[in-house]
Design a protein around this motif. Structure first.
Motif, mmCIF file in Angstrom:
data_model
loop_
_atom_site.group_PDB
_atom_site.id
_atom_site.type_symbol
_atom_site.label_atom_id
_atom_site.label_comp_id
_atom_site.label_asym_id
_atom_site.label_seq_id
_atom_site.Cartn_x
_atom_site.Cartn_y
_atom_site.Cartn_z
ATOM 1 N N THR A 37 0.812 -1.211 0.000
ATOM 2 C CA THR A 37 0.000 0.000 0.000
ATOM 3 C C THR A 37 0.851 1.269 0.000
ATOM 4 N N THR A 85 12.397 -15.489 11.884
ATOM 5 C CA THR A 85 12.325 -15.061 13.287
ATOM 6 C C THR A 85 13.451 -14.077 13.601
ATOM 7 N N MET A 86 14.642 -14.371 13.066
ATOM 8 C CA MET A 86 15.780 -13.460 13.280
ATOM 9 C C MET A 86 15.492 -12.082 12.675
ATOM 10 N N LEU A 89 12.964 -10.248 14.841
ATOM 11 C CA LEU A 89 13.566 -9.702 16.069
ATOM 12 C C LEU A 89 14.408 -8.466 15.750
ATOM 13 N N LEU A 90 15.191 -8.540 14.669
ATOM 14 C CA LEU A 90 16.050 -7.406 14.303
ATOM 15 C C LEU A 90 15.217 -6.186 13.932
ATOM 16 N N HIS A 92 12.145 -5.560 14.949
ATOM 17 C CA HIS A 92 11.488 -5.069 16.179
ATOM 18 C C HIS A 92 12.444 -4.170 16.969
ATOM 19 N N GLY A 93 13.691 -4.580 17.015
ATOM 20 C CA GLY A 93 14.667 -3.830 17.796
ATOM 21 C C GLY A 93 15.190 -2.577 17.122
ATOM 22 N N TYR A 94 15.374 -2.631 15.808
ATOM 23 C CA TYR A 94 16.090 -1.544 15.118
ATOM 24 C C TYR A 94 15.225 -0.700 14.170
ATOM 25 N N TYR A 96 11.556 -0.026 14.510
ATOM 26 C CA TYR A 96 10.303 -0.275 15.232
ATOM 27 C C TYR A 96 9.057 0.125 14.434
ATOM 28 N N VAL A 100 6.046 -2.288 13.119
ATOM 29 C CA VAL A 100 4.629 -2.147 13.467
ATOM 30 C C VAL A 100 3.779 -2.081 12.198
ATOM 31 N N SER A 101 4.279 -1.342 11.182
ATOM 32 C CA SER A 101 3.512 -1.193 9.938
ATOM 33 C C SER A 101 3.348 -2.524 9.212
ATOM 34 N N GLY A 103 3.631 -5.548 10.492
ATOM 35 C CA GLY A 103 2.820 -6.417 11.334
ATOM 36 C C GLY A 103 3.010 -7.895 11.076
ATOM 37 N N ILE A 104 1.891 -8.562 10.917
ATOM 38 C CA ILE A 104 1.861 -10.023 10.838
ATOM 39 C C ILE A 104 2.557 -10.550 9.576
ATOM 40 N N TYR A 105 2.760 -9.692 8.596
ATOM 41 C CA TYR A 105 3.307 -10.178 7.317
ATOM 42 C C TYR A 105 4.788 -10.515 7.381
ATOM 43 N N ILE B 25 20.627 -14.524 18.503
ATOM 44 C CA ILE B 25 19.972 -13.314 17.977
ATOM 45 C C ILE B 25 19.054 -12.709 19.037
ATOM 46 N N THR B 29 19.292 -8.962 20.472
ATOM 47 C CA THR B 29 18.230 -7.977 20.220
ATOM 48 C C THR B 29 17.383 -7.686 21.458
ATOM 49 N N PRO B 32 17.851 -3.918 22.604
ATOM 50 C CA PRO B 32 17.245 -2.967 21.653
ATOM 51 C C PRO B 32 15.724 -3.066 21.565
ATOM 52 N N ILE B 33 15.183 -4.294 21.684
ATOM 53 C CA ILE B 33 13.719 -4.449 21.631
ATOM 54 C C ILE B 33 13.079 -3.797 22.863
ATOM 55 N N SER B 148 -0.312 -4.133 15.006
ATOM 56 C CA SER B 148 0.527 -4.922 14.101
ATOM 57 C C SER B 148 -0.211 -6.080 13.448
ATOM 58 N N ASN B 149 -1.387 -6.443 13.957
ATOM 59 C CA ASN B 149 -2.130 -7.528 13.317
ATOM 60 C C ASN B 149 -3.234 -7.021 12.389
#
Lengths: 211, 239
Positions: A37, A85-86, A89-90, A92-94, A96, A100-101, A103-105, B25, B29, B32-33, B148-149
């Motif tokens: 989008t 997953t890595m 996590l990355l 989410h941390g760096y 953000y 969030v935008s 999301g689930i994708y 990982i 992280t 930072p998270i 986020s969902n």
């Protein structure tokens, strides 16, 4: 039977246009429809998928000769899930706000057809270097396609590209942001890709397609 | 039999290697998270403590928390279960902890976090409520911190500034009637002059979202339900 050896360049560029995962192979359409989008979301999703594709292809190629045939799919999926997953996590941390935008994708890249498809079709049969190039090339093809769709949808929905205004809001075509709009845009680009492919094949000298 | 053992061993080794990689990982992280989540919370609290009309803070700058310790000092109510109030009928939930700030004019400003159920799961909202001199509440503003969902391009537009602003400045009369999106209030299609009546609708608890969030009613409804649960909680705990 002698292995039909492909050049590194041919492997890298196959996914760009000729075997583009989105416009030609029509794979991984769920995130393409949902996330494209805006150009920023498309860039984030494209880069995440590119990273997962390239690295998972590399690792799957490394272990291809030690994994028994009957458990290859669970092992491939586990490797792909681990890298997704890595990435999750990355991000989410760096990154953000992008996390969030999208999301689930992001977690859903695990069940995207492209990584598993390339693992099964290419990485399980080729060496690590070429498998990495294949993942990279397919990832670039996916990134290019989703970016093209994202830029088009953002432009027609909001009149902007990456948030920079191109034309006034009054000219916006809101339907492009909705799911039917995504189908329309993808359909038009698919038609364009097919048309370009047709023109190119017509321009080729006779018999060259067998070479 | 030996083949089964071999397959099981290979699978075990692969999973152990994957597990070690993921653990690495995760450790890398984790900090930072936690920092990103805290920053998001602090930014949201600062945002809802701002008068959205003037852009001025409702509290003094020194009251704005910058660290976890400063944030913890503002806790008004907390519960070890993680939920302070729930109304499953809405459904709407108020999460622990709730914060209390003193406004520049001496008023109590309650900052609550809560969630409703959107299209794909929880939609988490931070909102501020200013207690007026007569004891009634004015909902000042909201920030949606987790959507986020929700579907990108549809429900995920909930935190776009033009959508979010529709939930600002809801007076006590609107909160008392129950906040609802205009489709649920029977206000659809919108009349031609609806923009000039936005504040009048808010006084009746009607939040107009269908013009800025076409095709997505469930997500703004979840925010409305969250605000209703928050108001019920404040009515129960403050008065």
């Amino acid at each position: 039977m002698a292995e039909n050896k492909l050049s590194d360049w041919a492997v890298l560029t196959a996914g760009w246009i000729k075997q583009n995962p989105t416009f030609v192979q029509v794979l991984g359409m769920c995130p393409v429809l949902a996330v494209s989008t805006s150009a920023e979301n498309a860039l984030g999703m494209g880069l995440a998928t590119l990273g997962v594709l390239a690295i998972s292809n590399l690792f799957i190629s490394f272990v291809r000769n030690i994994i028994p045939n009957e458990i290859r799919i669970p092992v491939y999926i586990s490797i792909i899930a681990a890298f997704v997953t890595m990435v999750n996590l990355l991000m989410h941390g760096y990154t953000y706000s992008l996390w969030v935008s999208l999301g689930i994708y992001i977690p859903l890249i695990v069940v995207n057809c492209i990584p598993l498809g390339r693992a099964e079709a290419f990485a399980s049969k080729h060496g690590p270097w070429q498998s990495f190039l294949d993942g990279l090339g397919m990832g670039i093809g996916f990134l290019g396609a989703i970016m093209l769709i994202g830029i088009t949808r953002e432009l027609f929905d909001a009149g902007t590209i990456f948030g920079y205004r191109i034309w006034p809001e009054a000219y916006n075509v809101f339907v492009v942001a909705l799911p039917p709009g995504a189908f329309l845009v993808i359909g038009l680009y698919m038609g364009l890709f097919r048309y370009i492919g047709k023109i190119r094949s017509e321009k080729k000298p006779q018999g060259s397609e067998n070479k | 039999m030996s083949n089964h053992i071999k397959v099981a061993l290979i699978l075990t080794v692969v999973m152990v290697i994957i597990g070690i990689g993921l653990a690495g990982i995760y450790l890398m992280t984790y900090a930072p998270i936690a920092k990103a989540d805290l920053n998001a919370d602090l930014e949201a609290i600062k945002f809802v403590l701002t008068d959205q009309t003037t852009g001025q803070l409702l509290v003094s700058q020194s009251q704005i928390p910058q660290t976890m310790a400063e944030l913890n000092a503002k806790i008004w109510k907390s519960d070890s279960s993680g939920v302070l109030y729930s109304n499953p009928k809405l459904p709407g939930y108020v999460l622990s902890p709730a914060y209390l700030f003193k406004g520049k004019d001496g008023s109590n400003i309650y900052v609550l976090t809560g969630y409703g159920i959107g299209f794909g799961g929880r939609v988490v909202t931070v909102a501020s409520f200013i207690q007026q001199k007569d004891g009634s509440f004015l909902e000042n503003s909201i920030d949606v911190i987790d959507y986020s969902n929700e579907t990108p391009g549809l429900g995920a537009k909930i935190n776009d500034p033009d959508v979010r602003s529709r939930f600002f400045d809801i007076p006590n009369s609107g909160l008392k009637d129950g906040v609802k999106v205009n489709k649920d209030a029977g206000l659809f299609p919108l009349p031609a002059n609806y923009l000039s009546k936005i504040n009048q609708y808010k006084a009746e608890g009607i939040v107009v979202t269908s013009d800025v969030m076409t095709g997505a009613t469930i997500t703004p409804r979840s925010v409305a339900n969250t605000l209703n649960a928050m108001y019920e909680f404040l009515e129960k705990e403050v008065k």
